[in-house]
Design a protein around this motif. Structure first.
Motif, PDB file in Angstrom:
ATOM      1  N   SER A 682      30.469   6.936   4.528  1.00  0.00           N
ATOM      2  CA  SER A 682      29.137   6.582   4.019  1.00  0.00           C
ATOM      3  C   SER A 682      28.017   7.198   4.838  1.00  0.00           C
ATOM      4  O   SER A 682      26.879   7.317   4.372  1.00  0.00           O
ATOM      5  N   GLY A 683      28.326   7.593   6.081  1.00  0.00           N
ATOM      6  CA  GLY A 683      27.312   8.113   6.989  1.00  0.00           C
ATOM      7  C   GLY A 683      26.480   7.031   7.634  1.00  0.00           C
ATOM      8  O   GLY A 683      25.571   7.337   8.417  1.00  0.00           O
ATOM      9  N   HIS A 684      26.758   5.766   7.357  1.00  0.00           N
ATOM     10  CA  HIS A 684      25.916   4.672   7.825  1.00  0.00           C
ATOM     11  C   HIS A 684      26.347   4.177   9.202  1.00  0.00           C
ATOM     12  O   HIS A 684      27.531   4.227   9.565  1.00  0.00           O
ATOM     13  N   GLN A 709      24.114   9.557  -2.971  1.00  0.00           N
ATOM     14  CA  GLN A 709      25.492   9.805  -2.578  1.00  0.00           C
ATOM     15  C   GLN A 709      25.506  10.671  -1.319  1.00  0.00           C
ATOM     16  O   GLN A 709      24.683  11.592  -1.182  1.00  0.00           O
ATOM     17  N   LEU A 710      26.429  10.383  -0.431  1.00  0.00           N
ATOM     18  CA  LEU A 710      26.592  11.186   0.773  1.00  0.00           C
ATOM     19  C   LEU A 710      27.125  12.564   0.399  1.00  0.00           C
ATOM     20  O   LEU A 710      28.160  12.680  -0.266  1.00  0.00           O
ATOM     21  N   LYS A 711      26.424  13.604   0.803  1.00  0.00           N
ATOM     22  CA  LYS A 711      26.849  14.970   0.528  1.00  0.00           C
ATOM     23  C   LYS A 711      27.428  15.665   1.748  1.00  0.00           C
ATOM     24  O   LYS A 711      28.250  16.573   1.613  1.00  0.00           O
ATOM     25  N   PHE A 713      28.428  14.905   6.149  1.00  0.00           N
ATOM     26  CA  PHE A 713      28.407  14.119   7.376  1.00  0.00           C
ATOM     27  C   PHE A 713      29.088  14.951   8.451  1.00  0.00           C
ATOM     28  O   PHE A 713      30.207  15.423   8.283  1.00  0.00           O
ATOM     29  N   ALA A 726      23.642  13.368   8.670  1.00  0.00           N
ATOM     30  CA  ALA A 726      24.090  12.941   7.339  1.00  0.00           C
ATOM     31  C   ALA A 726      23.052  13.406   6.329  1.00  0.00           C
ATOM     32  O   ALA A 726      21.836  13.374   6.599  1.00  0.00           O
ATOM     33  N   ARG A 727      23.540  13.840   5.148  1.00  0.00           N
ATOM     34  CA  ARG A 727      22.631  14.288   4.084  1.00  0.00           C
ATOM     35  C   ARG A 727      23.040  13.608   2.787  1.00  0.00           C
ATOM     36  O   ARG A 727      24.222  13.538   2.446  1.00  0.00           O
ATOM     37  N   TYR A 728      22.005  13.084   2.057  1.00  0.00           N
ATOM     38  CA  TYR A 728      22.245  12.350   0.822  1.00  0.00           C
ATOM     39  C   TYR A 728      21.422  12.974  -0.299  1.00  0.00           C
ATOM     40  O   TYR A 728      20.283  13.425  -0.089  1.00  0.00           O
TER      41      TYR A 728
END
Length: 914
Positions: A682-684, A709-711, A713, A726-728
């Protein structure tokens, strides 16, 4: 005990002064809610009914545990009767006196007997003072007063006008009862007309004065110094006398300068004084100038007003002068200059306080969406005007409310009022004044462009829960000031009308969403709008949003007084240094000084010149305060002098390295102070771990209110730091970069963009609310804000303990949850460990959880949108609406947020575990 002593003292005084010049007063009841006298009492229905006992007088019987509760909207209402009895003594010399019994207020029908005989017709109408001549009914020595009070009236129109109104329905003798003892030849009352031009006329209503009697008028200062020789008229066997004098340039009465005088009216027989009364008044002229405005003393006035119910939680409508003083001072502290009596005449002491402290008053005949019939209406208009006619604060009469207008009564006010005050119909156009209630912003714009009537909304910015009043007021007020025929307006309402329910274990009941409409709570607890109104309505108007880099000490200022020069005010400045936020607000004053008051006439602009010392920019904040010519603080404005980005200078990396451990979906990053756990799927952030234990901060950063959506990490070393990226993507994008260095708080850089409109914009995290005990922060406070209510807070160092307040349903203020403005740093105190956040840019809003929606709300207008996260760092927040309008109808500040292009927002925060 107080009232009994007063009664005994007054009785003795009457015995000793058979031919006293002044009227004598013997209280049979107490004088207010705090000084009562027990009378015998019998209630016919509801609680404690069917037996004789005692009750404090004055009081509402529901608040003493009798009868039943009803709100005006209840279709079925309890129809109780209360029978009151008390004994009093009449000295023998009263045979030579005129004795009236006076009731200041009884709800609702009152049948009065003295020694078993009717004192006069049954009085109908619960909000009016009435009296009977009982001189011939008295016995020497002991006498019995019996009053049968019917909570519901036998007159259907009285019930429609009063008992079905949008307020609590109460019963009882709720205002004082006393005997007024005068000579047989006496003055009944006087009605004064004193104009701003110095023309003074007093109409004295007396017993018939035959030849040999005279009546005299002398105008004095309030300390008793005569202005000039008195004037006199000889008796001519009539009961109405008009005396006139002219005075050169008297000090006029206004809300800004409440100058008063007193008239001493005397009946003489030859040189012997028979009877004398002293009546305070003010030289003051009111006029409506069609297609222009409302003028007081030839000055066009902008009314900054509020509607006020007469109510106190424990005692209902039984109040005290102390409450009147408190309420008027609170209004003056909000820079108000006017109050509307909603929807009935107040206690006389409230008008006395308005006279002495300075508030313009709209005095109102009851009639909430229904009117009295003409027969009872004639009587009640007369009682209203005759009681209140000499108060300079009363500048207009309201003939009912929101359709409760008996138009046959419109001409009655002038019959009893020599000042010929204007008559208004609150809610409609009448007498050249449009008083439309609850306009939206477009109505106001169109009225200011095209309407020819004076505009004075007698109710606007409905204050249900935390909506209205302060929120949206800046837009409304700016537009009102642009209206060429604008006369200001009256907010709804001053205080939540909450009653302590003696039948429900003492809860405070506001009848759902009917009565929690106040700027202050039932016990006058201040909501955030209190300070917003204070700033927007400040007569010292300062608009500078930020201290510029080239600030030369000149602060732009506008004089928004109607009468007062700013040279009559006092000004000062302070330079503050804040300590780190702890469990108490803390600031040190580095320097302070005075500001020379500028010679600025009303409605002109100029500058305040601040003579700041060398090095003033090293301070954290600048405060400027203004006091009026009476010493009352008008406003304090504050400006931060540092940027939050300077926070980075506080931290220095220690030796060592960042340790990273990856286990399946989890990455743990240890910077020597704490270990941050991330989810690679999730990158969180998941949570934080320190040697003291777990910290449950996680679930983010998430782009608030946007599905993404996570693209990508990834993580790795970057120079002397370890970085997590992280990129969303989705409706917009979010880019996140975490930077970890040994011994330094975790740094989070993020950028985002959102397509179209959104109620809020920024990032959020999750944290369990039940673990939070308090919040300390540096920023604007101490109250939360809305997009359309940003004014009124001060930049400083603040602390508040956790509460779950829902505005208007509970009253622990300031509310803990909500949006907080311009936050530089914030520490959440928890049952785990403190968590401190630092922001990198000025103007950051801090989201503190999500306030619960009011249980009594009938719509979502006062339940603004909040992100699903618990702790948020936002660049835009939601506005709030009112009971009747959603936020979008309330002006430019109340619109949704919109990004007009795709340029990303770039922000930084640091997370520290102390």
């Amino acid at each position: 005990m107080y009232a009994r002593i007063l009664m005994l003292f007054t009785g003795i005084l009457c015995l000793q002064t058979a031919f006293a010049q002044e009227s004598q007063y013997q209280y049979l009841s107490g004088t207010d809610k705090d000084h009562t006298v027990n009378w015998d009492f019998y209630c016919s229905g509801g609680r404690q009914s069917g037996r004789w006992t005692t009750i404090p007088v004055p009081s509402n019987w529901e608040q003493q545990g009798f009868g039943s509760y009803n709100y005006g909207h209840d279709k079925e209402k309890a129809d109780e009767q209360g029978v009151y009895r008390c004994q009093f003594t009449a000295p023998e010399n009263w045979r030579e006196r005129h004795v009236d019994i006076v009731f200041e207020g009884v709800m609702t029908d009152a049948e009065v007997k003295i020694n078993g005989k009717l004192a006069g017709p049954i009085h109908q109408g619960g909000f009016y003072q009435f009296r009977y001549d009982i001189s011939k009914l008295l016995h020497n020595g002991s006498n019995q007063l019996e009053v049968k009070v019917s909570k519901m009236s036998a007159n259907a129109s009285v019930n429609r006008a009063e008992r079905n109104g949008d307020f609590w329905v109460l019963g009882g003798i709720y205002r004082p009862v006393y005997l007024e003892v005068k000579p047989v030849v006496h003055i009944n009352r006087v009605a004064i007309n004193a104009g701003a031009n110095g023309q003074f006329t007093v109409h004295a209503y007396t017993t018939a004065l035959s030849a040999g009697y005279s009546i005299t008028s002398e105008v004095q200062t309030m300390s008793g110094r005569p202005l000039k020789e008195p004037v006199s008229i000889q008796g001519n066997n009539t009961g109405v006398y008009t005396l006139h004098q002219s005075f050169d340039k008297p000090a006029t009465w206004s809300a800004e300068a409440p100058n008063r005088y007193q008239a001493v009216i005397t009946i003489k027989k030859g040189s012997q004084t028979i009877h004398r009364i002293t009546q305070p008044f003010g030289f003051r002229t009111v006029e409506i100038r069609p297609h222009d405005g409302i003028y007081v003393n030839n000055v066009k006035v902008i009314f900054k007003g509020v509607n006020r119910h007469s109510a106190w939680p424990e005692t209902g409508r039984t109040l005290s002068k102390a409450i009147s003083i408190e309420d008027v001072n609170l209004m003056k502290d909000m820079n108000m200059n006017a109050v509307r009596m909603s929807h009935y005449p107040p206690d006389v002491h409230f008008l006395d306080v308005c006279d002495s402290l300075g508030l313009f008053v709209l005095d109102e005949l009851t009639g909430w969406q229904a009117a009295y019939d003409t027969i009872v209406g004639h009587k009640l208009v007369r009682e209203l005007v005759e009681r209140d006619v000499n108060h300079p604060s009363v500048i207009a009469w309201d003939n009912g409310n929101e359709g409760g207008f008996n138009r046959a009564l419109d001409g009655d006010y002038a019959m009893h009022d020599p000042q010929q005050r204007p008559v208004l119909h609150p809610w409609e156009r009448y007498n050249g004044v449009d008083t439309k209630h609850y306009p939206n912003f477009n109505y106001l714009v169109n009225a200011s462009l095209y309407d020819q009537d004076i505009y004075l909304p007698t109710e606007f910015m409905h204050g249900l829960y935390d909506g209205g009043m302060g929120a949206g007021l800046a837009d409304f007020w700016d537009r009102m000031l642009m209206h060429p025929r604008g006369a200001g307006g009256f907010l709804w309402a001053f205080a939540d009308e909450g009653l302590v329910r003696t039948d429900k274990n003492g809860i405070i009941d506001t009848d759902g969403n009917h009565a929690p409409d106040g700027i202050v709570g039932p016990h006058r607890e201040k909501e955030g709008s209190f300070y917003t109104i204070r700033e927007i309505w400040s007569p010292v108007h300062i608009t500078l949003a930020a201290i510029p880099a080239n600030f030369n000490g000149l602060l732009p200022v506008e004089n928004r007084y109607d009468y007062t020069s700013l040279s009559q005010c006092r000004f000062g400045w302070q330079l503050l240094k804040f300590t780190s936020p702890g469990k108490k607000e803390k600031a040190d004053t580095l320097a302070s000084g005075t500001i020379t008051a500028p010679e600025l006439a009303p409605h002109t602009k100029g500058f305040l010149s601040l003579q700041l010392p060398e090095g003033w920019r090293e301070a954290d904040a600048l405060l400027v305060t203004a006091w009026d010519n009476h010493g009352r603080q008008i406003i304090t404005r504050s400006w931060p002098l540092q940027l939050p980005a300077n926070v980075e200078q506080l931290f220095t990396a220690t030796g060592g390295k960042v340790n990273v451990v990856t286990n399946n979906d989890t990455m743990a990053v240890d910077n020597g102070k704490a270990t941050y756990y991330f989810s690679s799927s999730s990158g969180h952030l998941l949570h934080i771990l320190t040697p003291k234990g777990k910290i449950s901060l996680g679930g983010g950063p998430v782009l608030a209110g946007v599905s993404q959506q996570l693209k990508e990490f990834k993580a790795g070393n970057d120079a002397d730091a370890f970085v997590v990226w992280a990129r969303y993507d989705g409706n917009g994008f979010l880019y996140v970069k975490w930077t970890f260095q040994p011994g330094v708080p975790a740094k989070l850089d993020y950028s985002y963009s959102i397509k179209g409109e959104a109620p809020y914009m920024g990032i959020t995290f999750r944290y369990p609310e039940e673990k939070v005990t308090g919040l300390s922060w540096q920023g604007e406070g101490p109250y939360r804000v809305w997009k359309n209510r940003l004014q009124g807070n001060l930049f400083g160092s603040w602390y508040k303990a956790y509460n779950n307040t829902v505005t208007g349903e509970s009253w622990v203020y300031p509310e803990f949850k909500g949006y907080h403005a311009n936050v530089y740093q914030a520490t959440f105190h928890t049952t785990e460990q403190p968590i401190t956040f630092y922001t990198g840019n000025a103007g950051t809003f801090l989201q503190v959880f999500k306030p619960a929606p009011p249980k009594g709300a009938a719509n979502n207008n006062t339940n603004p949108a909040f992100p699903e996260g618990d702790i948020g760092f936002l660049n835009a927040i939601s506005p709030i609406g009112t009971k009747f309008q959603d936020a979008a109808q309330m002006g430019p500040e109340s619109q949704n947020n919109s990004m007009l292009n795709y340029t990303p927002v770039k922000e930084t925060i640091w997370i520290d575990i102390p």
